[in-house]
Scaffold this motif. Structure first.
Motif, short mmCIF file in Angstrom:
data_model
loop_
_atom_site.label_atom_id
_atom_site.label_comp_id
_atom_site.label_asym_id
_atom_site.label_seq_id
_atom_site.Cartn_x
_atom_site.Cartn_y
_atom_site.Cartn_z
N CYS A 383 0.84 -1.20 0.00
CA CYS A 383 0.00 0.00 0.00
C CYS A 383 0.87 1.25 0.00
O CYS A 383 1.91 1.30 0.65
N GLU A 387 -3.07 4.99 1.63
CA GLU A 387 -3.92 4.28 0.67
C GLU A 387 -4.75 3.23 1.38
O GLU A 387 -4.20 2.39 2.12
N ALA A 388 -6.06 3.26 1.20
CA ALA A 388 -6.92 2.21 1.75
C ALA A 388 -6.71 0.92 0.99
O ALA A 388 -6.27 0.91 -0.16
N SER A 390 -8.67 -1.16 -0.46
CA SER A 390 -9.44 -1.38 -1.69
C SER A 390 -9.73 -0.08 -2.42
O SER A 390 -10.74 0.03 -3.14
N ALA A 391 -8.85 0.90 -2.27
CA ALA A 391 -9.10 2.21 -2.90
C ALA A 391 -9.06 2.12 -4.42
O ALA A 391 -9.91 2.70 -5.12
N SER A 394 -12.18 0.36 -5.73
CA SER A 394 -13.36 1.23 -5.64
C SER A 394 -13.36 2.28 -6.75
O SER A 394 -14.39 2.56 -7.35
N PHE A 395 -12.18 2.83 -7.04
CA PHE A 395 -12.10 3.85 -8.10
C PHE A 395 -12.46 3.24 -9.47
O PHE A 395 -13.21 3.84 -10.25
#
Length: 540
Positions: A383, A387-388, A390-391, A394-395
Motif C-alpha cells: 500500500c 492508501e486504503a 481497496s481504494a 473502488s475507483f
C-alpha cells in the motif's frame, strides 16, 4: 443535393471490409492457444484447465449449431467435422473463409457474407467470457503479475486484441442491415437500348413472360397472381440459409461508432472481471441473473419469441446486440432495446458491485488480487502512503458505473430521436401465395405507426434516402441483371419506384394508385414482389 453513398455497397468490396475481422480473430485465437500451452508448461493446472475448458466448450457449442443446421445424414464425414470444429474451431473458420473467397464473382459472395455475420455473432457471444476469465486470472495474484511470466504477457496481449475484436465486430453487427427471407429478382427481356420509362419497360418485360398458369388469390383482392414456376426463367427466388447482408458499414463508420461501443464494453465487462477476480465462481450468479432478466425483457417488453430473446440476451453481455431470425430490427425497436438492456445491466452491475465491496475484508496473511493492497509485501501489492486497502478497486468500479450511466443517457437520447423517423419495413414472404404480404403478426412497431402516404414521402425524402440506400439499391445491384429488380417500397396510396442508384432525393420517384400506369402495374404484378413498406409515426 447529392448524398455520398457508403463505400461499402456490399459487405466485402475487394474484401477490404472482411479480411480485418478474420485476421483479428485468428491472431487472438492463436494467442489464446499459446496461453493454454504456457499454463501447461508452467504447471498451473487451474489456469490450464479453465482456459482449455473454455476453448473446448465454445467448440462444442459451435459443433452443435453446425449439426443443427446441417441437413445431411450423420456419417463419418459429419463426425470428423464435429471433431475438427470442437478442437480446432479458429482454423476451421479460416479454412471456410479461404474457400468462400474463391467462390462467387466480384462482390457477390453470399456464403462469405454468411460466414462473416456468423463470426460477428460468435465473437459477441464468446469473447466476453474469454476476456473476463483471462482478466480475472491476470489480476488474481500480485506475485504472478509482478513476475511477468510468459503466460502473463500472453494474457495481456490477448486481452487487448480480444477487446479490439469485440469492439469492431460488435459495431459491425449493430450497423449491418441483414435480412434472411427470400429475395425475388425479376430479370426482364434484355434490351439493346434501354429507352423508355420504368413502366414502359416493365410492361413489355412482364407481358412477354407471363405465359404461365394462374394461382392463388392474394387476400383482400380479386386479382389472381401468376404462379412462379421453373419454366419462367426470368423470375429468380433466392432461398438460402445464410443471411443476406444488404448493407455493411465501412471502417470510417465503424470508427465513429467505436466510442459508444467502448463505453458499453467497459461499463459491463470491467465489473464482471472484478467480480471474477475476487469472488471467482460466484460471478456466475450475476451472469445468470443478467441473462434471465434479459430473456424476460425480450419476451415481455420487446415481444420477441423465446429463441430470439435468448440469443439477444447472450449477444448483449458486452453491448446491446438484439437479434431476430428474419431481419435486423428497425431503428426505433433497436433503440428501445438498447435503452432497456442498458438500464437492466446497470442495475445488476450496481447490486453486484455493492455485494463485492461489502464482502471484501483484506487480511495480511491472505493473497488478494492486484487491485487490493496490503502491508504484507510478500503476498500482496504494498500500500502507498494513506492508501486504503481497496481504494484502487473502488475507483475502477466507480468509473465503470459512470460509464454505465453515460450509456443509459445516450441510449435514452437515441430512443427519443428514433421515434419520429420514417421506417422501411420488410414485408413477410408467403410460400402459399408466392408473394410478399404485409406483416400483421409482428413488425415490432406499435399501433401509433401507420403506412406512409405519397404526401408524407414528398415532405421527408431526406429521411427516406438513407434507408433506401441501405436496402433497395443493394438488392438491385446484387441481382446482377441488365434490367429491373423488384423490390420497391409500398405506400398507403402508391409505390416508390426502384432505381439503379439512390444518390439524391431527386432519385426517389413515386407512382400513385389513382394513375393509369399503376392500374396496369397492379394487374400484372398485384404488388406481389413489393418487398418493403414505408411506415411513419401516426402523430408525426
Amino acid at each position: 443535393m447529392k448524398t455520398k453513398t457508403s463505400s461499402s455497397v456490399f459487405c466485402a468490396p475487394g474484401l477490404r471490409n472482411t479480411i480485418p475481422h478474420f485476421v483479428l480473430y485468428l491472431l487472438s485465437q492463436v494467442i489464446y492457444l499459446a496461453i493454454i500451452i504456457a499454463y501447461s508448461l508452467e504447471k498451473d493446472q487451474l489456469g490450464a484447465w479453465l482456459t482449455g475448458g473454455l476453448w473446448i466448450g465454445v467448440g462444442i457449442l459451435h459443433s452443435a449449431a453446425d449439426l443443427w443446421t446441417d441437413s445431411s445424414k450423420p456419417g463419418i464425414q459429419t463426425a470428423g467435422r464435429f471433431a475438427v470444429i470442437t478442437i480446432l474451431l479458429p482454423f476451421y473458420v479460416m479454412g471456410q473463409f479461404l474457400r468462400f473467397i474463391m467462390q462467387g464473382t466480384g462482390n457477390l459472395r453470399p456464403q462469405l457474407d454468411g460466414l462473416t455475420f456468423s463470426l460477428w455473432r460468435s465473437i459477441l457471444a464468446a469473447y466476453p467470457l474469454y476476456t473476463v476469465t483471462q482478466g480475472a486470472l491476470l489480476f488474481s495474484s500480485w506475485t504472478r503479475f509482478s513476475q511477468m511470466s510468459p503466460s502473463v504477457l500472453l494474457q495481456i496481449a490477448f486481452t487487448g486484441l480480444a477487446t479490439v475484436s469485440l469492439l469492431i465486430s460488435g459495431s459491425a453487427y449493430k450497423l449491418t442491415v441483414r435480412e434472411s427471407d427470400p429475395i425475388i429478382w425479376y430479370k426482364p427481356v434484355e434490351e439493346s437500348t434501354r429507352g423508355g420509362s420504368f413502366l414502359d419497360r416493365l410492361v413489355q418485360a412482364v407481358s412477354s413472360v407471363l405465359q404461365v398458369e394462374y394461382g392463388a388469390t392474394q387476400p383482400g383482392t380479386t386479382n389472381r397472381l401468376p404462379v412462379v414456376e421453373k419454366k419462367d426463367k426470368r423470375i429468380q427466388i433466392k432461398r438460402t440459409g445464410s443471411p443476406t447482408l444488404l448493407y455493411c458499414p465501412g471502417f470510417g463508420e465503424l470508427l465513429l461508432h467505436l466510442p459508444l461501443s467502448l463505453l458499453q464494453v467497459t461499463s459491463r465487462l470491467v465489473p464482471l472481471t472484478m467480480l471474477a477476480a475476487y469472488l471467482h465462481s460466484y460471478t456466475l450468479i450475476s451472469v445468470t441473473v443478467l441473462l434471465m432478466l434479459g430473456v424476460l425483457m425480450g419476451i415481455k417488453v420487446m415481444k420477441m419469441n423465446l429463441q430470439d430473446s435468448s440469443i439477444s440476451a447472450i449477444l448483449s453481455i458486452s453491448q446491446p446486440s438484439p437479434s431476430t431470425t428474419r431481419t435486423t430490427l428497425y431503428p426505433p425497436i433497436k433503440a428501445r432495446f438498447a435503452l432497456f438492456n442498458s438500464v437492466l445491466t446497470l442495475v445488476v452491475s450496481m447490486v453486484s458491485i455493492a455485494i463485492l465491496l461489502g464482502s471484501i475484508d483484506p487480511i495480511a496473511s491472505e493473497e488478494y488480487p492486484v487491485f487490493s493492497c496490503s502491508r504484507n509485501v510478500t503476498l500482496n501489492r504494498p500500500c502507498s502512503t494513506d492508501e486504503a486497502s481497496s481504494a484502487v478497486l473502488s475507483f475502477i468500479l466507480v468509473v465503470a458505473i459512470l460509464f454505465g450511466l453515460l450509456t443509459v443517457l445516450f441510449s435514452f437520447i437515441m430512443s427519443k430521436r428514433s421515434q419520429g423517423k420514417l421506417v422501411v419495413c420488410q414485408r413477410r414472404w408467403s410460400e402459399k401465395h408466392k408473394a410478399y404480404l404485409d406483416d400483421d403478426e409482428y413488425t415490432g412497431l406499435s399501433r401509433k405507426w401507420r403506412q406512409a402516404t405519397m404526401a408524407d414521402i414528398e415532405e421527408r425524402k431526406e429521411l427516406l434516402l438513407k434507408h433506401l440506400q441501405h436496402k433497395t439499391v443493394n438488392v438491385y445491384r446484387m441481382s446482377r441483371c441488365q434490367g429491373l429488380s423488384v423490390p420497391h417500397a409500398k405506400l398507403q396510396d402508391g409505390i416508390i419506384l426502384p432505381q439503379s442508384q439512390f444518390n439524391s432525393v431527386s432519385d426517389i420517384q413515386t407512382l400513385g394508385t389513382n394513375e393509369d400506369e399503376f392500374r396496369t402495374f397492379e394487374s400484372l404484378f398485384g404488388l406481389r414482389f413489393t418487398r418493403y413498406s414505408v411506415y411513419i409515426r401516426d402523430s408525426y
